[in-house]
Design a protein around this motif. Structure first.
Motif, PDB file in Angstrom:
ATOM      1  N   SER A  47       4.022  10.439  -6.851  1.00 52.60           N
ATOM      2  CA  SER A  47       4.973  10.785  -7.910  1.00 52.60           C
ATOM      3  C   SER A  47       4.249  11.109  -9.210  1.00 52.60           C
ATOM      4  O   SER A  47       4.577  12.078  -9.892  1.00 52.60           O
ATOM      5  CB  SER A  47       5.950   9.630  -8.122  1.00 52.60           C
ATOM      6  N   ALA A  48       3.245  10.308  -9.546  1.00 53.75           N
ATOM      7  CA  ALA A  48       2.474  10.550 -10.777  1.00 53.75           C
ATOM      8  C   ALA A  48       1.734  11.882 -10.693  1.00 53.75           C
ATOM      9  O   ALA A  48       1.700  12.648 -11.658  1.00 53.75           O
ATOM     10  CB  ALA A  48       1.501   9.404 -11.018  1.00 53.75           C
TER      11      ALA A  48
ATOM     12  N   VAL B  85      24.015  13.543 -10.553  1.00 50.03           N
ATOM     13  CA  VAL B  85      22.976  14.409 -10.003  1.00 50.03           C
ATOM     14  C   VAL B  85      21.618  13.925 -10.483  1.00 50.03           C
ATOM     15  O   VAL B  85      21.435  13.611 -11.655  1.00 50.03           O
ATOM     16  CB  VAL B  85      23.195  15.882 -10.439  1.00 50.03           C
ATOM     17  N   ARG B  86      20.669  13.865  -9.555  1.00 47.01           N
ATOM     18  CA  ARG B  86      19.281  13.561  -9.883  1.00 47.01           C
ATOM     19  C   ARG B  86      18.396  14.618  -9.214  1.00 47.01           C
ATOM     20  O   ARG B  86      18.619  14.994  -8.070  1.00 47.01           O
ATOM     21  CB  ARG B  86      18.861  12.175  -9.371  1.00 47.01           C
ATOM     22  N   LEU B  87      17.395  15.079  -9.948  1.00 46.34           N
ATOM     23  CA  LEU B  87      16.424  16.036  -9.440  1.00 46.34           C
ATOM     24  C   LEU B  87      15.096  15.306  -9.289  1.00 46.34           C
ATOM     25  O   LEU B  87      14.593  14.739 -10.248  1.00 46.34           O
ATOM     26  CB  LEU B  87      16.285  17.226 -10.383  1.00 46.34           C
ATOM     27  N   GLN B  88      14.539  15.326  -8.076  1.00 48.93           N
ATOM     28  CA  GLN B  88      13.279  14.645  -7.788  1.00 48.93           C
ATOM     29  C   GLN B  88      12.250  15.684  -7.372  1.00 48.93           C
ATOM     30  O   GLN B  88      12.461  16.412  -6.414  1.00 48.93           O
ATOM     31  CB  GLN B  88      13.484  13.637  -6.655  1.00 48.93           C
ATOM     32  N   ALA B  89      11.154  15.757  -8.116  1.00 45.01           N
ATOM     33  CA  ALA B  89      10.106  16.730  -7.813  1.00 45.01           C
ATOM     34  C   ALA B  89       9.492  16.429  -6.456  1.00 45.01           C
ATOM     35  O   ALA B  89       9.275  15.277  -6.099  1.00 45.01           O
ATOM     36  CB  ALA B  89       9.032  16.702  -8.888  1.00 45.01           C
ATOM     37  N   VAL B  90       9.234  17.493  -5.725  1.00 43.38           N
ATOM     38  CA  VAL B  90       8.542  17.394  -4.443  1.00 43.38           C
ATOM     39  C   VAL B  90       7.096  17.765  -4.697  1.00 43.38           C
ATOM     40  O   VAL B  90       6.814  18.813  -5.275  1.00 43.38           O
ATOM     41  CB  VAL B  90       9.176  18.359  -3.410  1.00 43.38           C
ATOM     42  N   ALA B  91       6.171  16.894  -4.290  1.00 41.27           N
ATOM     43  CA  ALA B  91       4.748  17.148  -4.522  1.00 41.27           C
ATOM     44  C   ALA B  91       4.300  18.402  -3.789  1.00 41.27           C
ATOM     45  O   ALA B  91       4.678  18.638  -2.649  1.00 41.27           O
ATOM     46  CB  ALA B  91       3.921  15.958  -4.058  1.00 41.27           C
ATOM     47  N   ALA B  92       3.516  19.193  -4.478  1.00 37.62           N
ATOM     48  CA  ALA B  92       3.031  20.451  -3.885  1.00 37.62           C
ATOM     49  C   ALA B  92       1.790  20.214  -3.074  1.00 37.62           C
ATOM     50  O   ALA B  92       1.076  19.299  -3.244  1.00 37.62           O
ATOM     51  CB  ALA B  92       2.735  21.453  -4.993  1.00 37.62           C
TER      52      ALA B  92
ATOM     53  N   ALA C  36       0.837  -1.209   0.000  1.00 34.98           N
ATOM     54  CA  ALA C  36       0.000   0.000   0.000  1.00 34.98           C
ATOM     55  C   ALA C  36       0.866   1.251   0.000  1.00 34.98           C
ATOM     56  O   ALA C  36       0.581   2.217  -0.712  1.00 34.98           O
ATOM     57  CB  ALA C  36      -0.929  -0.002   1.217  1.00 34.98           C
ATOM     58  N   GLU C  37       1.946   1.260   0.794  1.00 36.29           N
ATOM     59  CA  GLU C  37       2.850   2.413   0.823  1.00 36.29           C
ATOM     60  C   GLU C  37       3.528   2.602  -0.524  1.00 36.29           C
ATOM     61  O   GLU C  37       3.698   3.722  -0.991  1.00 36.29           O
ATOM     62  CB  GLU C  37       3.891   2.248   1.932  1.00 36.29           C
ATOM     63  N   SER C  38       3.907   1.509  -1.166  1.00 35.61           N
ATOM     64  CA  SER C  38       4.530   1.576  -2.482  1.00 35.61           C
ATOM     65  C   SER C  38       3.572   2.187  -3.501  1.00 35.61           C
ATOM     66  O   SER C  38       3.960   3.039  -4.298  1.00 35.61           O
ATOM     67  CB  SER C  38       4.955   0.178  -2.926  1.00 35.61           C
ATOM     68  N   HIS C  39       2.311   1.773  -3.471  1.00 36.16           N
ATOM     69  CA  HIS C  39       1.320   2.331  -4.391  1.00 36.16           C
ATOM     70  C   HIS C  39       1.078   3.812  -4.107  1.00 36.16           C
ATOM     71  O   HIS C  39       0.936   4.609  -5.030  1.00 36.16           O
ATOM     72  CB  HIS C  39       0.002   1.555  -4.313  1.00 36.16           C
TER      73      HIS C  39
END
Length: 95
Positions: free
Chosen positions: A15-16, A88-95, A6-9
């Motif tokens: 992310s989506a 380097v990787r850029l990971q979006a942070v959910a707003a 459930a946490e993975s989903h």
């Protein structure tokens, strides 16, 4: 469904949604990415309107030229990797 599944989903869904927000958000929308260097958090990238600000933790590097000329996140990741000497990787942070 187990808790870990459930946490993975939930993580995949967040992310989506963050990707959709970035795609359809107006250009003046606030956006935030975490920056990792070789897997460790090394800073943050903030977009506010048409301007970007990159803050690095414990590092000084001239990156203004990269921010002004980047054609996208993948290009910026590659340019920052070359400039900072690691992956380097850029990971979006959910707003």
């Amino acid at each position: 469904m187990s808790v870990s599944v459930a946490e993975s989903h939930a993580t995949g869904l967040r992310s989506a949604l963050a990707t959709l927000r970035r795609t359809f958000a107006p250009a003046d929308h606030l956006a935030l990415w975490t920056l990792t260097l070789d897997g460790a958090v090394a800073g943050a990238l903030l977009r506010e309107g048409g301007s970007y600000r990159l803050d690095l933790v414990g590092r000084e590097a001239e990156t203004r030229d990269l921010l002004a000329n980047a054609d996208g996140i993948a290009v910026l990741e590659n340019q920052l990797s070359a400039r900072l000497g690691g992956t380097v990787r850029l990971q979006a942070v959910a707003a």
